[in-house]
Design a protein around this motif. Structure first.
Motif, PDB file in Angstrom:
ATOM      1  N   ASN A  89       0.824  -1.218   0.000  1.00  0.00           N
ATOM      2  CA  ASN A  89       0.000   0.000   0.000  1.00  0.00           C
ATOM      3  C   ASN A  89       0.852   1.260   0.000  1.00  0.00           C
ATOM      4  O   ASN A  89       0.342   2.359  -0.188  1.00  0.00           O
ATOM      5  N   CYS A  90       2.151   1.103   0.230  1.00  0.00           N
ATOM      6  CA  CYS A  90       3.025   2.266   0.423  1.00  0.00           C
ATOM      7  C   CYS A  90       3.070   3.114  -0.846  1.00  0.00           C
ATOM      8  O   CYS A  90       3.278   2.605  -1.945  1.00  0.00           O
ATOM      9  N   PHE A 148      -2.043   5.220   4.928  1.00  0.00           N
ATOM     10  CA  PHE A 148      -2.417   4.330   3.821  1.00  0.00           C
ATOM     11  C   PHE A 148      -2.460   2.854   4.224  1.00  0.00           C
ATOM     12  O   PHE A 148      -2.451   1.988   3.358  1.00  0.00           O
ATOM     13  N   ASP A 149      -2.485   2.577   5.534  1.00  0.00           N
ATOM     14  CA  ASP A 149      -2.440   1.188   6.000  1.00  0.00           C
ATOM     15  C   ASP A 149      -1.289   0.428   5.373  1.00  0.00           C
ATOM     16  O   ASP A 149      -1.425  -0.741   4.997  1.00  0.00           O
ATOM     17  N   ALA A 150      -0.177   1.093   5.197  1.00  0.00           N
ATOM     18  CA  ALA A 150       0.918   0.470   4.457  1.00  0.00           C
ATOM     19  C   ALA A 150       1.921  -0.204   5.376  1.00  0.00           C
ATOM     20  O   ALA A 150       2.926  -0.716   4.905  1.00  0.00           O
ATOM     21  N   LYS A 174       8.262   2.571  -2.701  1.00  0.00           N
ATOM     22  CA  LYS A 174       7.987   1.814  -1.486  1.00  0.00           C
ATOM     23  C   LYS A 174       9.183   1.873  -0.528  1.00  0.00           C
ATOM     24  O   LYS A 174      10.319   1.683  -0.936  1.00  0.00           O
TER      25      LYS A 174
END
Lengths: 117, 596
Positions: free
Chosen positions: B547-548, B590-592, B570
């Protein structure tokens, strides 16, 4: 002979008279929660607002403090009790809300339903 | 349409036998026939303690209470009270009971529905700093009754009949304690109120004193009369300034009215109460340590016997009860021991106050009749677990108690059932734990507390809790070894059996109960070096996922520069540098970042 029970009954009658002389029979009685937890949540300021309103001429209201009723997550709490009606219980009362309770509920009789417990 | 009436129907076990279900159905039918269904709401309450008069129906506003309600009465009540506005006089009961006064104000709030308030009956209702308020609700009438009509032995008999047990947690029958102390021959006896409340997160005694100090005082004075003492002491911790202030005010007001001092209410009984402040040592809640503290010595327990009832404060017979026990006394005197003993279970009578905390919607102070289930407290009163999380365990009894998993939710609360389930009643701490909690970490928290509070007098507690804490720390840091669980169990049982006082004897409970009920979590920590709740920071790793977007927020916040990567690409976390503080996880929009 006067027994302790006789004495206590007399004392109770006197106590009730003293409470009445402080305005207990007013149309509306307002109770502000004043335990450690409620004070930490800001009830002293709320109490201050009600006192101020009475000093500024609000009448027919009996103001008193009370201990903790147990609703920790909704403190500070304020109850407005009117004989013959369901007591109104407000939660999370801020000084701003207290001012509005004075204006809308205590002066105009409007229950502010969105702040009820 | 605006609601006009709120009806409360008693739903206690005895009233269920008395057909409260049928009554409810009849009410609903009758209401809809009169077109009132949307103007009247029906609530169920727990036992109202008036089983002889049951089923009870309360109509608010007005707090009209109907007793012995039968299905056949419903049409009349609905028609004449709810439609025409005149209550059905012959079914109305007017009982001047002390308890459940809060129903008049709070009767329509679900949180209060299943509660029954005896000790907290005035809390949140009257002004605690005004003795007139207390007098107006039959305050000090129990004292007057005792001084007028009852001999000391009658008072002891009444308390015995009530079946009250010590609310400090151990549950020793209060009446027996009173009898032992009363039977001692001595020129001087003492009465002590133990207000040294020390469980983390518990605040029952503080609220009781702050909300209604006179009830506690009245109980103590009656206790003094019953055992033949002339001096009472309230031992309260200095961390409770407001409670102390209100207690001082209450004592001064009681003296002014002649409820304390010489010749109380014109009788030949004289009694005085003073306050002693504790410095907040947990062990001083133990009665012998408390007595040492009042005497001016170091707060350390001593072996019993002799019990304080024989040789207590300054070597004199001493009666020690907890705040909540004292607050029950005026009610037992006025409403009677017989009535009191109808509430609760076979072995445990009356109500218990709990400080409900943790992961529930409605945290707060609740008082329920003994025999209420844990499920009713968590879901009906507490309103369930927030954020749709699952219930994991309930911790009762603070650092001396245990954690009970979901299969114990239907346990009916009393001293025996909780002990059987592997926890204790304790003084009333109740913490609800959801699925996000790590039970090993929780056990470590409580051992840290008891280890810190151990007075050091006896070796099992002083050294044993220290070793347990070391092992638990090791496990939560991923350095656990095979055999650690067994070692904890062995140590725990040894400390329980060999410690001098209640603090040591109960200190291993949080560990032993979590091992018993959540053993797989310990095994996971030790074997897989993993904490699935994600609470033990040493066992976590933070990894950047796909998600990054390369915004760089984590890179900027990382205190040890463990995040690498160029902008809009990323990023990567260097696991060797990472200190697992979790700041990158919190800052990422971003929930990354995956926590595993």
């Amino acid at each position: 002979m006067v027994t302790p029970i006789d004495i206590i009954k007399k004392k109770r009658a006197e106590a009730v008279n003293r409470i009445i002389s402080k305005g207990y029979l007013s149309t509306k009685r307002v109770y502000v929660g004043m335990a450690t937890c409620e004070i930490a949540a800001g009830s002293k300021e709320v109490m201050g607002e009600f006192r101020q309103a009475i000093a500024n001429g609000l009448t027919d209201v009996y103001l008193s403090q009370k201990g903790c009723a147990g609703r920790c997550n909704l403190e500070p709490t304020v109850e407005v009790v009117e004989e013959g009606k369901i007591p109104v219980k407000y939660g999370k009362v801020t000084p701003e809300r207290a001012r509005e309770i004075v204006e809308r509920h205590l002066k105009k009789g409007e229950v502010i339903s969105e702040w009820l417990i | 349409m605006k609601e006009k009436f709120k009806l409360t129907l008693c739903d206690g076990p005895s009233c269920i036998h008395n057909q409260s279900k049928e009554i409810r159905a009849a009410l609903e039918a009758e209401l809809s026939q009169h077109g009132l269904a949307d103007q009247v709401s029906i609530h169920l309450s727990g036992c109202l303690g008036m089983c002889k008069q049951g089923p009870i129906l309360i109509v608010n506003p007005g707090f009209t209470m109907y007793g012995k309600v039968e299905v056949a009465d419903i049409p009349n009540i609905v028609k004449s009270h709810l439609v025409e506005g005149s209550p059905v006089a012959e079914k109305v009961i007017r009982e001047d009971h002390l308890y459940n006064r809060f129903f008049r104000i709070f009767g329509d709030v679900d949180f209060f529905g299943k509660q029954m308030r005896i000790t907290l009956r005035n809390c949140g209702i009257i002004d605690p700093e005004n003795i007139d308020d207390y007098l107006s609700v039959r305050g000090y009438e129990a004292l007057a009754k005792v001084l007028t009509d009852m001999k000391p032995e009658d008072v002891v008999a009444e308390v015995k009949k009530a079946g009250l047990r010590g609310r400090g947690g151990a549950g020793f029958p209060t009446g027996l304690k009173w009898e032992f102390t009363a039977n001692q021959e001595s020129d001087e006896k003492y009465v002590i109120c133990n207000a040294d409340e020390g469980d983390p997160g518990a605040f029952m005694d503080r609220s009781a004193i702050e909300g209604d100090p006179h009830t506690v005082l009245e109980g103590i004075i009656i206790g003094g009369y019953a055992i033949g003492a002339s001096k009472g002491i309230v031992y309260i911790r200095a961390e409770y300034p407001l409670a102390i202030e209100r207690l001082e005010k209450a004592i001064a007001a009681a003296k002014e009215h002649g409820f304390l001092g010489d010749n109380i209410l014109g009788s030949d009984f004289s009694f005085d109460i003073e306050i002693r402040l504790g410095a907040g040592a947990f062990v001083c809640g133990e009665e012998t340590a408390l007595i040492h503290s009042i005497e001016g010595s170091r707060g350390m327990p001593r072996p019993r016997p002799p019990y304080p009832s024989v040789s207590g404060l300054f070597g004199k017979p001493t009666l020690i009860n907890n705040v909540e026990s004292w607050a029950n006394i005026p009610v037992i005197v006025l409403d009677g021991g017989d009535w009191f003993s109808t509430i609760g279970t076979e072995t445990s009578k009356g109500t218990k106050v709990f400080a409900l905390a943790g992961m529930v919607h409605n945290t707060g102070l609740v008082e329920v009749p003994m025999g209420t289930t844990l499920r009713e407290i968590v879901y009906d009163i507490g309103g369930g677990i927030p954020n749709d999380k699952a219930f994991k365990a309930i911790q009762t009894g603070g650092p001396s108690g245990g954690c009970l998993p979901a299969e114990y939710l239907d346990t009916e609360i009393d001293y025996e059932s909780l002990a059987k389930a592997g926890s204790i009643m304790g003084s009333g701490g109740m913490i609800v734990i959801d699925e996000d909690a790590c039970m090993v970490g929780l056990a470590k928290f409580f051992i840290e507390f008891t280890q810190d509070e151990s007075c050091g007098k006896c070796t099992p507690c002083r050294e044993g809790t220290k070793r347990m804490l070391e092992i638990l720390t090791r496990i939560t840091e991923g350095k656990g070894k095979e055999g650690d669980i067994e070692k904890l169990e062995r140590l725990g049982h040894m400390i329980k059996n060999a410690s001098l006082c209640g603090l040591g004897q109960s200190a291993p409970n949080p560990v032993l109960s979590t091992i018993k009920n959540f053993r797989e979590e310990y095994e996971e920590h030790i074997r897989d070096k993993k904490c699935s709740a994600g609470q033990c920071s040493a066992l976590l790793s933070y990894v950047v996922n796909d998600n990054c977007v390369g915004c760089g927020a984590c890179k900027r916040i990382c205190p040890v520069n463990a995040v690498e990567g160029t902008r809009k690409e990323k990023h990567v976390i260097d696991q060797d540098k990472c200190i697992r503080c979790g700041q990158c996880y919190d800052v990422c929009k971003f929930d990354a970042i995956t926590k595993a």
